[in-house]
Design a protein around this motif. Structure first.
Motif, PDB file in Angstrom:
ATOM      1  N   PRO A  26       0.869  -1.269   0.001  1.00 39.57           N
ATOM      2  CA  PRO A  26      -0.054  -0.163  -0.023  1.00 39.57           C
ATOM      3  C   PRO A  26       0.852   1.291   0.044  1.00 39.57           C
ATOM      4  O   PRO A  26       0.528   2.319  -0.657  1.00 39.57           O
ATOM      5  CB  PRO A  26      -0.699  -0.073   1.451  1.00 39.57           C
ATOM      6  CG  PRO A  26      -0.795  -1.448   1.647  1.00 39.57           C
ATOM      7  CD  PRO A  26       0.256  -2.125   0.988  1.00 39.57           C
ATOM      8  N   GLU A  27       2.074   1.265   0.640  1.00 39.28           N
ATOM      9  CA  GLU A  27       2.596   2.251   0.867  1.00 39.28           C
ATOM     10  C   GLU A  27       3.661   2.616  -0.552  1.00 39.28           C
ATOM     11  O   GLU A  27       3.711   3.769  -0.961  1.00 39.28           O
ATOM     12  CB  GLU A  27       3.745   2.359   1.930  1.00 39.28           C
ATOM     13  CG  GLU A  27       3.281   2.375   3.149  1.00 39.28           C
ATOM     14  CD  GLU A  27       4.357   2.134   4.290  1.00 39.28           C
ATOM     15  OE1 GLU A  27       5.692   1.931   3.805  1.00 39.28           O
ATOM     16  OE2 GLU A  27       4.298   2.360   5.445  1.00 39.28           O
ATOM     17  N   LEU A  28       3.946   1.554  -1.207  1.00 40.24           N
ATOM     18  CA  LEU A  28       4.366   1.662  -2.569  1.00 40.24           C
ATOM     19  C   LEU A  28       3.401   2.458  -3.531  1.00 40.24           C
ATOM     20  O   LEU A  28       3.675   3.110  -4.406  1.00 40.24           O
ATOM     21  CB  LEU A  28       4.804   0.424  -3.296  1.00 40.24           C
ATOM     22  CG  LEU A  28       5.502   0.347  -4.517  1.00 40.24           C
ATOM     23  CD1 LEU A  28       6.849   0.896  -4.375  1.00 40.24           C
ATOM     24  CD2 LEU A  28       5.666  -1.160  -4.994  1.00 40.24           C
ATOM     25  N   LEU A  29       2.205   1.740  -3.513  1.00 47.11           N
ATOM     26  CA  LEU A  29       1.143   2.538  -4.218  1.00 47.11           C
ATOM     27  C   LEU A  29       0.897   4.011  -3.982  1.00 47.11           C
ATOM     28  O   LEU A  29       0.763   4.683  -4.923  1.00 47.11           O
ATOM     29  CB  LEU A  29      -0.305   1.614  -4.222  1.00 47.11           C
ATOM     30  CG  LEU A  29      -0.536   0.430  -4.976  1.00 47.11           C
ATOM     31  CD1 LEU A  29      -1.597  -0.607  -4.496  1.00 47.11           C
ATOM     32  CD2 LEU A  29      -0.204   0.529  -6.424  1.00 47.11           C
ATOM     33  N   ASP A  30       0.776   4.135  -2.729  1.00 51.35           N
ATOM     34  CA  ASP A  30       0.770   5.652  -2.523  1.00 51.35           C
ATOM     35  C   ASP A  30       1.727   6.465  -3.110  1.00 51.35           C
ATOM     36  O   ASP A  30       1.561   7.706  -3.460  1.00 51.35           O
ATOM     37  CB  ASP A  30       0.820   5.783  -0.979  1.00 51.35           C
ATOM     38  CG  ASP A  30      -0.652   5.169  -0.259  1.00 51.35           C
ATOM     39  OD1 ASP A  30      -1.625   5.042  -0.971  1.00 51.35           O
ATOM     40  OD2 ASP A  30      -0.364   5.130   1.143  1.00 51.35           O
ATOM     41  N   SER A  31       3.109   6.086  -3.029  1.00 54.19           N
ATOM     42  CA  SER A  31       4.152   6.735  -3.485  1.00 54.19           C
ATOM     43  C   SER A  31       3.880   6.858  -5.008  1.00 54.19           C
ATOM     44  O   SER A  31       4.113   8.152  -5.587  1.00 54.19           O
ATOM     45  CB  SER A  31       5.310   6.075  -3.385  1.00 54.19           C
ATOM     46  OG  SER A  31       5.850   5.574  -2.046  1.00 54.19           O
ATOM     47  N   ALA A  32       3.705   5.968  -5.731  1.00 48.77           N
ATOM     48  CA  ALA A  32       3.099   5.897  -7.090  1.00 48.77           C
ATOM     49  C   ALA A  32       2.050   6.945  -7.514  1.00 48.77           C
ATOM     50  O   ALA A  32       2.071   7.901  -8.314  1.00 48.77           O
ATOM     51  CB  ALA A  32       2.911   4.473  -7.907  1.00 48.77           C
ATOM     52  N   ARG A  33       1.157   6.872  -6.692  1.00 52.47           N
ATOM     53  CA  ARG A  33       0.048   7.711  -6.775  1.00 52.47           C
ATOM     54  C   ARG A  33       0.416   9.354  -6.764  1.00 52.47           C
ATOM     55  O   ARG A  33      -0.077  10.331  -7.437  1.00 52.47           O
ATOM     56  CB  ARG A  33      -1.135   7.689  -5.850  1.00 52.47           C
ATOM     57  CG  ARG A  33      -2.026   6.294  -6.161  1.00 52.47           C
ATOM     58  CD  ARG A  33      -3.014   6.195  -5.272  1.00 52.47           C
ATOM     59  NE  ARG A  33      -3.750   4.819  -5.562  1.00 52.47           N
ATOM     60  CZ  ARG A  33      -3.930   3.919  -4.418  1.00 52.47           C
ATOM     61  NH1 ARG A  33      -3.224   4.283  -3.210  1.00 52.47           N
ATOM     62  NH2 ARG A  33      -4.105   2.567  -4.939  1.00 52.47           N
ATOM     63  N   CYS A  34       1.368   9.550  -5.826  1.00 55.78           N
ATOM     64  CA  CYS A  34       1.823  10.863  -5.471  1.00 55.78           C
ATOM     65  C   CYS A  34       2.521  11.350  -6.512  1.00 55.78           C
ATOM     66  O   CYS A  34       2.261  12.551  -6.908  1.00 55.78           O
ATOM     67  CB  CYS A  34       2.502  10.914  -4.137  1.00 55.78           C
ATOM     68  SG  CYS A  34       1.415  10.776  -2.594  1.00 55.78           S
ATOM     69  N   ALA A  35       3.524  10.508  -7.193  1.00 55.71           N
ATOM     70  CA  ALA A  35       4.215  10.906  -8.162  1.00 55.71           C
ATOM     71  C   ALA A  35       3.394  11.262  -9.388  1.00 55.71           C
ATOM     72  O   ALA A  35       3.317  12.195 -10.231  1.00 55.71           O
ATOM     73  CB  ALA A  35       5.060   9.819  -8.412  1.00 55.71           C
ATOM     74  N   ALA A  36       2.337  10.344  -9.849  1.00 57.42           N
ATOM     75  CA  ALA A  36       1.322  10.559 -10.922  1.00 57.42           C
ATOM     76  C   ALA A  36       0.457  11.622 -10.824  1.00 57.42           C
ATOM     77  O   ALA A  36       0.263  12.235 -11.683  1.00 57.42           O
ATOM     78  CB  ALA A  36       0.581   9.157 -11.042  1.00 57.42           C
TER      79      ALA A  36
END
Length: 181
Positions: A26-36
């Motif tokens: 979930p933290e990895l997905l949050d990081s990707a979402r922030c960057a996107a």
């Protein structure tokens, strides 16, 4: 079917259970979402201003990739006698049954620094241990083994503080579940 919040265990070469950080995905997905989101907003604003070019788009993409690299969490895995912290470009493995020192570095981001008898060094966020009792139990058992062997010269205070944080969180959870908060 396995749920992503279940405790992930496997076996290493010796057959002992290997435990993983349950919050990593979930933290990895949050990081990707922030960057996107950052990339999308930068492209949107630049396009609205009429100044979007291929070079500027590439620059915004690089900026978003750098944000992802900064926010990307370490994947923490532990087994009997070892703990591994895997980042984008580097993997560090520490022998937790032969720890020499454990230090807690305060600052913007707290870090727990583990050093073993072979001078290997590993870092992790103490919150990973608080959020994953199975990882904490694995590290605590091996750290106690290091104390028994006599290799852990400094760091029992840092480990005790983490244990207190975990005990406090557990007590809060018990009170919340029982309606006594």
């Amino acid at each position: 079917m396995e749920h992503h919040d279940d405790v992930h265990t496997a076996s290493d070469q010796e057959g002992s259970p290997v435990v993983y950080d349950r919050q990593w995905a979930p933290e990895l997905l949050d990081s990707a979402r922030c960057a996107a989101v950052l990339l999308g907003l930068l492209l949107l604003v630049d396009r609205a201003a009429g100044s979007l070019t291929a070079w500027r788009g590439a620059l915004w993409a690089v900026l978003a990739a750098l944000l992802f690299a900064v926010l990307c969490p370490a994947r923490v895995t532990a087994g009997e006698g070892w703990l591994e912290s895997r980042r984008l470009l580097r993997t560090r493995r520490v022998r937790t049954d032969l720890l020499v020192s454990v230090r807690c570095l305060d600052g913007v981001a707290q870090r727990l620094v583990l050093r073993d008898a072979f001078d290997a060094r590993g870092e992790l966020d103490p919150q990973v241990l608080v959020n994953n009792p199975d990882l904490w139990l694995r590290l605590d058992e091996d750290a106690r083994r290091s104390v028994t062997v006599g290799s852990l010269l400094c760091g029992t205070t840092a480990l005790r503080r983490i244990a207190e944080r975990i005990d406090r969180k557990t007590a809060e959870t018990v009170f919340k579940v029982s309606g006594l908060e």
